[in-house]
Design a protein around this motif. Sequence first.
Motif: not given
Length: 319
Positions: A180-181, A183-185, A187-189, A195, A215, A217, A220
């Motif tokens: 994780g970062n 900020r991003t969910a 699915r978007d990572l 995908k 979904d 997040v 980090e």
Amino acid sequence: MSAASNTAHRSLVSRLLEPYCEKHGLTLTLLDEHGHGGHVETTSGRRWFFRGTHFDLNPLGASEIADDKAASLAALNKCGLLTPESLCLSGPVARAKETALTFADEHGYPLFLKPNEGQEGLDVERLETRDDLTDSIDQLLARHRLLLLQKAVEGDDLRLLVLDGVVLCAVQRTPPGLCGNGRTAIRDLMGEKLKKLLSDPRCQRELVRQGLTFDTVLEEGQKVRLLPNANLSAGGIGALITDVLSSTLADAAIKAAACLNLRYAGIDLIAAPDGTYRILEVNAAPGLARLAAQGDMEKAVVAEVYERVFDALTFGPDQ
């Protein structure tokens, strides 16, 4: 169809064979435009064939036994090699569930359930509960005639490539995952490479086990596993560990290939922290394309492995 100069859409094996054959004065004939099958002819007129990653190295009967996971594990046990506690399941479904639940009561969870004949980690399920087990049997017996139920073994997931009694390459495999970062969910990572896992129900279940959804997040630096199995074909990552492989694991892999009468094989095993192992399965036609795609170092190692394979086919086992 002779070997074509345009190799962009050809299989890895055929792309590596073309310069090899030019170097040794051999004739390469491809039987389809993608290079999935073909043969190599030596100057003496002798031919050897390949189809995908199947080569004229292993006897047909041995290859068939290797493809039958339950049969190959039984053979390995008779050779004194260590394997997980396992059970082969078939229909009818009610009987399979009853037998599987008895096995689970004896050995506990987690368990793995997978097709008895299958490749690339497809339909491999990690089971944590009784409901997981019965639901997965319902689903998998609808698609496969035989299933293999195995007690999960904790440790490092390895694949060892053996050719004529020598370990050519050892790879430690890690299941597909994310970091994780903040900020991003999830699915978007996942990006383009992962995908496809959005539509894989195993991925959703693996996230639920960790208290997450697509979904979520991630914080980090927070790491998450996306699948229960580490197959590179499913998005796992392979790390080359040939230089630090223990003699115990190397000897076990060599003995496993010999036990099944395979000159060339991929031995999948779990290496426990105490130095012991359990062999999960044996592949008589291991694929290396996804390892080669990871980077230049991996590509060079794969090319070296295939050169050894081509040498064994062309010149004999002592090359």
